[in-house]
Scaffold this motif. Sequence first.
Motif, mmCIF file in Angstrom:
data_model
loop_
_atom_site.group_PDB
_atom_site.id
_atom_site.type_symbol
_atom_site.label_atom_id
_atom_site.label_comp_id
_atom_site.label_asym_id
_atom_site.label_seq_id
_atom_site.Cartn_x
_atom_site.Cartn_y
_atom_site.Cartn_z
ATOM 1 N N ALA A 22 0.900 -1.174 -0.103
ATOM 2 C CA ALA A 22 0.118 -0.024 -0.196
ATOM 3 C C ALA A 22 1.020 1.357 -0.018
ATOM 4 O O ALA A 22 0.581 2.116 -0.695
ATOM 5 C CB ALA A 22 -0.669 -0.008 1.342
ATOM 6 N N PHE A 23 1.962 1.086 0.596
ATOM 7 C CA PHE A 23 2.955 2.215 0.775
ATOM 8 C C PHE A 23 3.434 2.796 -0.661
ATOM 9 O O PHE A 23 3.638 3.889 -0.854
ATOM 10 C CB PHE A 23 4.003 1.928 1.679
ATOM 11 C CG PHE A 23 5.346 2.834 1.670
ATOM 12 C CD1 PHE A 23 5.369 4.249 1.757
ATOM 13 C CD2 PHE A 23 6.371 2.004 1.367
ATOM 14 C CE1 PHE A 23 6.460 4.801 1.614
ATOM 15 C CE2 PHE A 23 7.564 2.858 1.061
ATOM 16 C CZ PHE A 23 7.425 4.299 1.270
ATOM 17 N N ILE A 24 4.058 1.518 -1.467
ATOM 18 C CA ILE A 24 4.303 1.818 -2.704
ATOM 19 C C ILE A 24 3.413 2.293 -3.580
ATOM 20 O O ILE A 24 3.514 3.187 -4.497
ATOM 21 C CB ILE A 24 5.019 0.238 -3.186
ATOM 22 C CG1 ILE A 24 6.102 0.022 -2.310
ATOM 23 C CG2 ILE A 24 5.378 0.317 -4.513
ATOM 24 C CD1 ILE A 24 6.702 -1.355 -2.536
ATOM 25 N N LEU A 25 2.140 1.870 -3.376
ATOM 26 C CA LEU A 25 1.145 2.229 -4.290
ATOM 27 C C LEU A 25 0.781 3.831 -4.005
ATOM 28 O O LEU A 25 0.395 4.580 -4.941
ATOM 29 C CB LEU A 25 -0.292 1.535 -3.967
ATOM 30 C CG LEU A 25 -0.061 -0.046 -4.636
ATOM 31 C CD1 LEU A 25 -1.360 -0.849 -4.396
ATOM 32 C CD2 LEU A 25 0.141 -0.154 -6.340
ATOM 33 N N LEU A 42 -5.238 11.086 -6.612
ATOM 34 C CA LEU A 42 -5.858 9.587 -6.365
ATOM 35 C C LEU A 42 -4.517 8.856 -6.561
ATOM 36 O O LEU A 42 -3.578 8.834 -7.475
ATOM 37 C CB LEU A 42 -6.885 9.273 -7.654
ATOM 38 C CG LEU A 42 -7.257 7.864 -7.884
ATOM 39 C CD1 LEU A 42 -8.310 7.705 -6.663
ATOM 40 C CD2 LEU A 42 -7.989 7.738 -9.084
ATOM 41 N N ASP A 43 -4.700 7.606 -5.645
ATOM 42 C CA ASP A 43 -3.847 6.611 -5.774
ATOM 43 C C ASP A 43 -4.572 5.258 -5.403
ATOM 44 O O ASP A 43 -5.801 5.208 -5.015
ATOM 45 C CB ASP A 43 -2.726 6.452 -4.690
ATOM 46 C CG ASP A 43 -3.136 6.845 -3.257
ATOM 47 O OD1 ASP A 43 -3.627 5.527 -2.682
ATOM 48 O OD2 ASP A 43 -3.151 7.756 -2.517
ATOM 49 N N LYS A 68 0.731 2.022 6.289
ATOM 50 C CA LYS A 68 0.951 2.902 5.209
ATOM 51 C C LYS A 68 1.323 4.273 5.271
ATOM 52 O O LYS A 68 2.269 4.779 4.790
ATOM 53 C CB LYS A 68 -0.097 2.702 4.251
ATOM 54 C CG LYS A 68 -0.242 3.269 3.014
ATOM 55 C CD LYS A 68 -1.416 3.517 2.275
ATOM 56 C CE LYS A 68 -2.068 4.869 2.980
ATOM 57 N NZ LYS A 68 -3.632 4.937 2.187
ATOM 58 N N VAL A 69 0.451 5.056 5.871
ATOM 59 C CA VAL A 69 0.752 6.515 6.176
ATOM 60 C C VAL A 69 1.998 6.680 6.866
ATOM 61 O O VAL A 69 2.987 7.568 6.593
ATOM 62 C CB VAL A 69 -0.325 6.948 6.921
ATOM 63 C CG1 VAL A 69 -0.164 8.772 7.095
ATOM 64 C CG2 VAL A 69 -1.775 6.956 6.278
ATOM 65 N N PHE A 70 2.423 5.688 8.002
ATOM 66 C CA PHE A 70 3.674 6.194 8.801
ATOM 67 C C PHE A 70 4.732 5.709 7.973
ATOM 68 O O PHE A 70 5.719 6.744 7.951
ATOM 69 C CB PHE A 70 3.499 4.951 9.774
ATOM 70 C CG PHE A 70 4.978 5.032 10.718
ATOM 71 C CD1 PHE A 70 5.180 6.049 11.503
ATOM 72 C CD2 PHE A 70 5.798 3.802 10.595
ATOM 73 C CE1 PHE A 70 6.144 6.212 12.186
ATOM 74 C CE2 PHE A 70 7.021 4.190 11.254
ATOM 75 C CZ PHE A 70 7.250 4.962 11.933
ATOM 76 N N LEU A 71 4.757 4.718 6.888
ATOM 77 C CA LEU A 71 5.950 4.598 6.202
ATOM 78 C C LEU A 71 6.199 5.625 5.259
ATOM 79 O O LEU A 71 7.318 5.934 4.957
ATOM 80 C CB LEU A 71 5.618 3.319 5.451
ATOM 81 C CG LEU A 71 5.831 2.073 6.297
ATOM 82 C CD1 LEU A 71 5.188 0.838 5.331
ATOM 83 C CD2 LEU A 71 7.349 1.642 6.690
#
Length: 200
Positions: A22-25, A42-43, A68-71
């Motif tokens: 999710a972090f990469i996306l 948008l992601d 995801k947000v933390f990363l």
Amino acid sequence: MTNRKFFNIKTMAKVSILAAIAFILMEFDFPIPFIAPPFYKLDFSEVAVLIGGFAMGPLAGVAIEAMKVFLSCLFFGSGTAYVGELANFVMGCAFILPAAWYYRRHKNLKSALIGMILGTLCLMLVGGLTNYFVMLPAYSFFFNMPLEAIISMGAKVVPFVDNAFTLVLFCTTPFNLIKGIVTSLLVFLLYKHISPILHR
């Protein structure tokens, strides 16, 4: 999912892997011309989050969203004084929680579709309220930018926009509707193929 099941090594490993995906996306975001001003991007990160929420429950979905947000903040910092990251987390939870909760209760194709519809409606509602009362004023404060300047960015895209309410109504809400529909469609196409791996 009980706390004991959630905090076992296998589940935490799956949550971590989905959070990394999710972090990469999340980093491959893009604006939607003719719908909303360019600061709305948008992601597809919620695809990984919702798949995790469907497979492991709402608590796992929130954990994936938070990680995801933390990363993203850890590796790239914030260009929005963390307002954008906070918005991303709040909007993500507004979408994931009702969808995963409803699917968890019934677990069939119909409930998945109903859950994603509920999630999209909650995303639109929570997105509208938080943007109007929190996010837009926060952007204005942290960037020392008059709210009218932000509204004018929306007016360049949608001529009907002339105040904060119409910005939310004609830009924020359609943007979140599109995000909910696109994410739901991708999850609908992918979940059947990915879920056996997560349940293995």
